[in-house]
Design an enzyme around this catalytic site. Structure first.
Site, short mmCIF file in Angstrom:
data_model
loop_
_atom_site.label_atom_id
_atom_site.label_comp_id
_atom_site.label_asym_id
_atom_site.label_seq_id
_atom_site.Cartn_x
_atom_site.Cartn_y
_atom_site.Cartn_z
NE ARG A 177 -18.89 -42.45 -18.26
CZ ARG A 177 -18.23 -42.27 -19.04
NH1 ARG A 177 -18.44 -43.20 -20.39
NH2 ARG A 177 -18.06 -41.00 -20.34
CD GLU A 219 -20.57 -34.29 -31.86
OE1 GLU A 219 -19.77 -35.12 -30.51
OE2 GLU A 219 -19.18 -33.47 -31.41
CE1 TYR A 224 8.32 -52.52 17.34
CE2 TYR A 224 8.87 -52.18 19.42
CZ TYR A 224 7.97 -51.51 18.29
OH TYR A 224 7.60 -50.33 18.16
CB ALA A 237 17.60 -64.88 17.17
N GLY A 250 -16.13 -36.97 -31.95
CA GLY A 250 -16.65 -35.89 -33.35
C GLY A 250 -15.44 -36.10 -33.35
N GLY A 297 -22.50 -27.35 -18.36
CA GLY A 297 -21.84 -27.48 -19.52
C GLY A 297 -20.25 -26.76 -19.39
CG ASP A 355 -11.61 -35.81 -17.21
OD1 ASP A 355 -11.25 -34.84 -17.84
OD2 ASP A 355 -13.00 -36.00 -17.12
#
Length: 455
Positions: free
Chosen positions: A14, A155, A362, A376, A140, A78, A103
């Site tokens: 996702r 669940e 610079y 300048a 759940g 799982g 996560d």
């Protein structure tokens, strides 16, 4: 003894990304690094990272961490299957195992410590971190007795209307007595629609199992999408801003300000709107940062003003004024009481005390002494197309407007560079350097309509 295992094998479809979910960044650190840091603060004896999808990227994200043990879950079947992969590496281990998911980046060290303490105080076989969600729809439910011993987990789809009023859900974080868990793990089955081995099945065999409610339910949030990642960032930023404001930092419109949790701020710092502090940045007392500034991996000393400026990997001395529209980078060091002003860029440059570069300049690979004034439009031409070269400017020297110093070059002390000069050779102390073509004026060159007269 304590071991920590972090589940980091999943893809996270996702997230719509080729990256493994756990290596996505939140506030300057990957999700899994945040989880690991929270757990490491407990000084566990073993730290195991279960990897699978994109494991090379996960290993790379944690490469700077010493002493990690990576355990491969070749197939992602799982959470129970993931923990089964620990049976061999933890063979003979007799302590407690904390199981975390890579996560859940908002989880704090204190919450994990409280989970372990409850687990040990109650001599539990397992303890489940639970959260009381304002809206637990889809989760759940965890049902406990008056002592928080878990009676059952049901669940959402199987709950009655009355049972759905229960707001307690599992956060997916556990503490186990490892020897008891190791005995049960081979018994797990995959008799379910997903044909996966679920870790929660072990609660059918272990006893007693207790619930430990997390104080802030937002710590339990897992990241499964970019939307959830953005929400986690909001939560993280709210925590960080609240912490610093309580410690004496003023923030104007704090919702517009972002601060990494690696940043250090002293009391009496003021952070103006639209300012972002990143990495290992330190801001000292009395300084005002912003509006509209980005400070990254830099130190800002006392009583500075940094307005609409970007400062990266650099150090700014006390009492300096920086900005607007200034860019300081590449390990530049600015001395005390300096001015680095409008549209000035410093790159790998050192400025002494009371030195000013106020406009449109610079300065790259340059070393400036004390009380130097940069006119300048001054440029140090430090790159010859192949290599960078240094410019050195001594104390009390000045460059006129639109000067170019072609490096490598050394400008002595108390030198004045005339405006519009292109200086290519070293200049000795106390000299005036003029390096420009003699001005030529041709009168009566155009007619009244602006056309060139024919000569």
């Amino acid at each position: 003894m304590l071991a920590v295992a972090i589940l980091a094998a999943g893809k996270g479809t996702r997230m719509k990304s080729d990256l493994p979910k756990v290596v996505h960044e939140l506030g300057g650190r990957s999700l899994v690094k945040r989880v690991l840091d929270a757990a490491t603060a407990l000084s566990p004896k073993r730290r195991l990272i279960i990897v699978g999808y994109g494991q090379a990227l996960v290993r790379e994200a944690l490469a700077a961490e010493p002493g990690l043990e990576f355990v491969e879950q070749a197939e992602q079947l799982g959470t129970g299957h993931a923990i089964q992969q620990l049976l061999e590496p933890l063979q003979g281990f007799t302590g407690d195992l904390v199981v975390l998911t890579g996560d859940t980046p908002l989880l704090t060290t204190q919450t994990i410590a409280d989970l372990v303490a409850t687990h040990r105080d109650r001599h539990a076989a397992a303890t489940v971190l639970t959260a009381l969600l304002p809206d637990p729809t889809g989760y759940g439910r965890v049902f406990c007795d008056r002592n928080n011993q878990i009676e059952c987990i049901i669940e959402h789809r199987d709950c009655t209307d009355a049972q759905r009023q229960n707001q307690r859900v599992s956060a997916g974080v556990y503490c186990f007595k490892w020897p008891e868990l190791a005995e049960i793990l081979p018994k797990l089955s995959n008799n379910n629609d997903q044909k996966e081995y679920y870790l929660t099945e072990v609660f059918n065999y272990l006893s007693p199992v207790f619930a430990q409610d997390v104080e802030d339910y937002e710590e339990s949030f897992g990241i499964n999408s970019r939307v959830q990642l953005a929400h986690a960032y909001e939560v993280l930023q709210s925590r960080i801003r609240d912490k610093w404001m309580r410690l004496g930092v003023t923030m104007n419109l704090p919702d517009t300000i972002t601060i990494d949790d690696t940043v250090e701020l002293e009391p009496n710092v003021i952070i103006e709107p639209q300012t972002h502090l990143r990495g290992y940045t330190k801001i000292k007392s009395g300084s005002v940062i912003g509006p509209g500034s980005l400070i990254e991996n830099s130190t800002i000393a006392e009583n500075c003003r940094v307005l609409y400026a970007t400062v990266e990997d650099s150090q700014i001395g006390a009492g300096c004024r920086v900005g607007p529209y200034t860019h300081i980078s590449k390990e530049s060091i600015v001395g005390d009481r300096c001015r680095v002003g409008n549209f000035v860029e410093l790159k790998k440059t050192r400025m002494g005390e009371n030195t000013n570069a106020a406009h449109l300049s610079y300065l790259g690979d340059a070393t400036l002494g004390n009380r130097v004034n940069i006119g300048a439009g001054t440029v140090t031409a430090n790159y010859d197309g192949f290599n960078k070269h240094p410019t050195v400017i001594g104390d009390r020297s000045k460059t006129g407007a639109n000067s170019v110093l072609v490096a490598p070059i050394q400008i002595g002390k108390n030198v004045n560079i005339a405006s519009g000069s292109v200086v290519t050779t070293n200049v000795e102390d106390n000299a005036l350097a003029i390096a420009r073509a003699r001005e030529t004026i041709k009168p009566d060159y155009y007619d009244e309509d602006g056309r060139k007269k024919v000569k």
